[in-house]
Scaffold this active site. Structure first.
Site, mmCIF file in Angstrom:
data_model
loop_
_atom_site.group_PDB
_atom_site.id
_atom_site.type_symbol
_atom_site.label_atom_id
_atom_site.label_comp_id
_atom_site.label_asym_id
_atom_site.label_seq_id
_atom_site.Cartn_x
_atom_site.Cartn_y
_atom_site.Cartn_z
ATOM 1 N N ARG A 141 -3.900 6.350 0.621
ATOM 2 C CA ARG A 141 -4.505 7.554 1.214
ATOM 3 C C ARG A 141 -3.619 8.330 2.167
ATOM 4 O O ARG A 141 -3.917 9.462 2.494
ATOM 5 C CB ARG A 141 -5.805 7.177 1.924
ATOM 6 C CG ARG A 141 -6.946 7.019 0.939
ATOM 7 C CD ARG A 141 -8.191 6.561 1.634
ATOM 8 N NE ARG A 141 -7.930 5.277 2.267
ATOM 9 C CZ ARG A 141 -8.807 4.624 3.007
ATOM 10 N NH1 ARG A 141 -9.984 5.143 3.229
ATOM 11 N NH2 ARG A 141 -8.495 3.455 3.535
ATOM 12 N N ARG A 153 -7.681 11.462 -5.878
ATOM 13 C CA ARG A 153 -8.993 10.894 -5.514
ATOM 14 C C ARG A 153 -10.071 11.952 -5.310
ATOM 15 O O ARG A 153 -11.258 11.661 -5.417
ATOM 16 C CB ARG A 153 -8.844 10.016 -4.272
ATOM 17 C CG ARG A 153 -8.288 8.642 -4.574
ATOM 18 C CD ARG A 153 -9.336 7.719 -5.192
ATOM 19 N NE ARG A 153 -10.247 7.240 -4.162
ATOM 20 C CZ ARG A 153 -11.503 7.592 -4.053
ATOM 21 N NH1 ARG A 153 -12.028 8.433 -4.912
ATOM 22 N NH2 ARG A 153 -12.253 7.119 -3.077
ATOM 23 N N ARG A 212 0.818 -1.216 0.000
ATOM 24 C CA ARG A 212 0.000 0.000 0.000
ATOM 25 C C ARG A 212 0.855 1.272 0.000
ATOM 26 O O ARG A 212 0.495 2.262 0.650
ATOM 27 C CB ARG A 212 -0.948 0.027 1.207
ATOM 28 C CG ARG A 212 -1.897 -1.159 1.266
ATOM 29 C CD ARG A 212 -3.044 -0.983 0.291
ATOM 30 N NE ARG A 212 -4.114 -1.904 0.565
ATOM 31 C CZ ARG A 212 -5.355 -1.542 0.874
ATOM 32 N NH1 ARG A 212 -5.687 -0.289 0.942
ATOM 33 N NH2 ARG A 212 -6.267 -2.449 1.087
ATOM 34 N N ASP A 248 -6.738 -3.046 -7.288
ATOM 35 C CA ASP A 248 -7.261 -3.575 -6.025
ATOM 36 C C ASP A 248 -7.553 -5.059 -6.204
ATOM 37 O O ASP A 248 -7.819 -5.518 -7.321
ATOM 38 C CB ASP A 248 -8.537 -2.845 -5.592
ATOM 39 C CG ASP A 248 -8.856 -3.143 -4.137
ATOM 40 O OD1 ASP A 248 -8.229 -2.539 -3.259
ATOM 41 O OD2 ASP A 248 -9.696 -4.025 -3.880
HETATM 42 O O1 CP3 Z 1 0.337 0.813 -3.357
HETATM 43 C C1 CP3 Z 1 -0.508 -0.082 -3.273
HETATM 44 O O2 CP3 Z 1 -0.264 -1.142 -2.705
HETATM 45 C C2 CP3 Z 1 -1.850 0.201 -3.892
HETATM 46 C C3 CP3 Z 1 -2.523 -0.945 -4.536
HETATM 47 C C4 CP3 Z 1 -3.482 -1.698 -3.612
HETATM 48 C C5 CP3 Z 1 -4.772 -1.236 -3.209
HETATM 49 N N1 CP3 Z 1 -5.387 -2.273 -2.557
HETATM 50 C C6 CP3 Z 1 -5.344 0.092 -3.469
HETATM 51 C C7 CP3 Z 1 -6.500 0.558 -2.680
HETATM 52 C C8 CP3 Z 1 -3.308 -2.988 -3.138
HETATM 53 C C9 CP3 Z 1 -2.103 -3.888 -3.241
HETATM 54 C C10 CP3 Z 1 -4.538 -3.345 -2.470
HETATM 55 C C11 CP3 Z 1 -4.770 -4.668 -1.898
HETATM 56 C C12 CP3 Z 1 -5.977 -4.919 -1.103
HETATM 57 N N2 CP3 Z 1 -7.232 -4.402 -1.270
HETATM 58 C C13 CP3 Z 1 -6.046 -5.868 -0.051
HETATM 59 C C14 CP3 Z 1 -4.922 -6.772 0.373
HETATM 60 C C15 CP3 Z 1 -3.900 -6.074 1.181
HETATM 61 C C16 CP3 Z 1 -4.364 -5.624 2.518
HETATM 62 O O3 CP3 Z 1 -4.235 -4.423 2.775
HETATM 63 O O4 CP3 Z 1 -4.815 -6.445 3.293
HETATM 64 C C17 CP3 Z 1 -7.355 -5.850 0.439
HETATM 65 C C18 CP3 Z 1 -7.889 -6.690 1.593
HETATM 66 C C19 CP3 Z 1 -8.104 -4.936 -0.340
HETATM 67 C C20 CP3 Z 1 -9.559 -4.642 -0.224
HETATM 68 C C21 CP3 Z 1 -9.817 -3.215 -0.042
HETATM 69 N N3 CP3 Z 1 -9.671 -2.253 -1.003
HETATM 70 C C22 CP3 Z 1 -10.279 -2.576 1.131
HETATM 71 C C23 CP3 Z 1 -10.527 -3.284 2.436
HETATM 72 C C24 CP3 Z 1 -10.404 -1.218 0.829
HETATM 73 C C25 CP3 Z 1 -10.998 -0.130 1.676
HETATM 74 C C26 CP3 Z 1 -10.237 0.137 2.905
HETATM 75 C C27 CP3 Z 1 -8.874 0.689 2.628
HETATM 76 O O5 CP3 Z 1 -7.894 0.112 3.117
HETATM 77 O O6 CP3 Z 1 -8.781 1.734 1.997
HETATM 78 C C28 CP3 Z 1 -9.979 -1.025 -0.500
HETATM 79 C C29 CP3 Z 1 -9.894 0.247 -1.247
HETATM 80 C C30 CP3 Z 1 -8.529 0.660 -1.703
HETATM 81 N N4 CP3 Z 1 -7.659 -0.131 -2.394
HETATM 82 C C31 CP3 Z 1 -7.924 1.938 -1.524
HETATM 83 C C32 CP3 Z 1 -6.661 1.874 -2.132
HETATM 84 C C33 CP3 Z 1 -5.648 2.981 -2.249
HETATM 85 C C34 CP3 Z 1 -8.573 3.145 -0.860
HETATM 86 C C35 CP3 Z 1 -9.690 3.609 -1.703
HETATM 87 C C36 CP3 Z 1 -9.841 5.110 -1.703
HETATM 88 O O7 CP3 Z 1 -9.030 5.776 -2.342
HETATM 89 O O8 CP3 Z 1 -10.803 5.582 -1.094
#
Ligand code: CP3
Length: 342
Positions: free
Chosen positions: A29, A38, A25, A74
């Site tokens: 954010r 965003r 990640r 994602d």
């Molecule tokens: O630099 C990076 O790693 C970005 C790429 C990335 C995202 N999600 C972007 C994202 C990666 C590798 C993920 C993986 C992901 N997504 C996982 C596995 C890793 C972990 O953290 O456990 C999981 C379980 C998700 C599912 C997911 N996506 C959730 C639970 C959420 C909302 C809560 C949160 O952490 O923000 C997302 C949305 C998401 N995916 C965001 C980002 C940057 C935030 C969305 C926004 O901009 O509002």
């Protein structure tokens, strides 16, 4: 040696003066630059637009001396492309419009032409690859079948994913079929990202640790094994992140993985004993980034020391960077890894 050379050398088991570093990640954010993008664009729009996804994936590389980039996407792109209707509510995590509970629900999963609907992801990889010009390693990724199953069944983020864990045992045939579909989709999606230029791929099993080892071995591991086998047939490198997976260490070596990404509670020596020849990645507690740069540096050095000789190791966090993490702490961690070079 540049970041990509260091990243590839670590995967190949070469001796290095320090491990490569990237952070789960790293684009997200906690970065003002990401929040600005965003403010103007929806989350799926950023994923679908190669210019925007490349822009946000490059931001952390400008700020910190990282060795690898991860494509911006994602794990939920797969259920989204199958028609389950994924949205991200403000602060509550993902919401699934059509959760999986019955055979009828599964029959509605739209897998025909799935890779066409996911073509934006390999496109994002090749766009990012071009921008990097070989300077940094490049990771592709996908959700592990069990973690995607958790969201698909539960319909939202939960602490315990009780509905998913119950369904796994009350409707094991339905669960196995769903896990198989998710595994095939992950394998194809990861292979497409490798073809587009990813140097390695990582599966995220964020909720793997919720299962006891016997259930994981019996019901989840076969789906993972299928993904690894399909990628190995093409000589790809596959890493697996499991959150809370210490008790799964006896099961994970049977998957044939190239590497394991450890959560902050799984010590390097225990993982090294289980996977003597595997790449190990991790595992600073992401919550430590809320302390101070001095503490972050000290704990990062302790983590590096726990890697032993550091061979076949990649420095990372034990879970993704949390929203609100101070940028200066991220810098302190990455700097501490870079400064550890001998
Ligand atoms: O630099 C990076 O790693 C970005 C790429 C990335 C995202 N999600 C972007 C994202 C990666 C590798 C993920 C993986 C992901 N997504 C996982 C596995 C890793 C972990 O953290 O456990 C999981 C379980 C998700 C599912 C997911 N996506 C959730 C639970 C959420 C909302 C809560 C949160 O952490 O923000 C997302 C949305 C998401 N995916 C965001 C980002 C940057 C935030 C969305 C926004 O901009 O509002």
């Amino acid at each position: 040696m540049n970041g990509r050379e260091r990243f590839l050398a670590a995967l190949a088991g070469e001796k290095l003066n320090r491990p490569p570093v990237w952070l789960m990640r790293q684009a997200g954010r906690y970065l003002p630059e990401y929040r600005a993008v965003r403010a103007a664009h929806g989350f799926w729009d950023v994923c679908h637009d190669p210019e925007l996804s490349t822009k946000v994936a490059l931001e952390p590389l400008k700020l910190f001396p990282l060795d690898a980039a991860i494509v911006f996407s994602d794990i939920l792109v797969v259920p989204q492309a199958m028609g389950l209707g994924i949205t991200f509510g403000k602060g509550e995590g993902p919401q699934v419009a059509s959760p999986l509970r019955t055979e009828e629900d599964l029959a509605k999963w739209n897998t025909a032409g799935l890779m066409d609907r996911l073509a934006f992801l390999p496109r994002a990889v090749s766009h990012l690859k071009e921008a990097l010009k070989g300077s940094h390693g490049l990771l592709g990724f996908a959700g592990a079948p069990w973690t995607l199953f958790c969201y698909c069944v539960e319909g939202s983020s939960q602490d315990e994913f009780q509905t998913a864990r119950v369904l796994l045992h009350t409707q094991p045939q339905l669960a196995k079929r769903a896990l198989g579909i998710l595994a095939d989709a992950a394998a194809e999606l990861l292979e497409a990202q490798c073809q587009a230029g990813a140097d390695a791929v990582q599966l995220f099993d964020t909720w793997g640790g919720l299962l006891p080892a016997d259930s994981y071995a019996e019901l989840v591991a076969p789906a993972l094994r299928r993904i690894v086998d399909r990628l190995h047939a093409k000589n790809r490198k596959v890493l697996l992140y499991v959150r809370g997976g210490h008790h799964l260490l006896p099961v994970l070596p049977s998957l044939g993985l190239d590497g394991l990404s450890l959560d902050w509670r799984t010590p390097f020596p225990a993982a090294r004993a289980a996977l003597p020849d595997g790449v190990l990645q991790g595992n600073l507690d992401p919550v430590l980034l809320f302390t101070s740069p001095a503490v972050v540096k000290e704990r990062t050095r302790a983590m590096l020391a726990s890697m032993g000789d550091g061979r076949r190791c990649i420095a990372n966090l034990g879970h993704g960077i949390l929203p609100g993490t101070p940028v200066e702490s991220v810098k302190a961690m990455v700097d501490a890894v870079v400064e550890s070079a001998r």
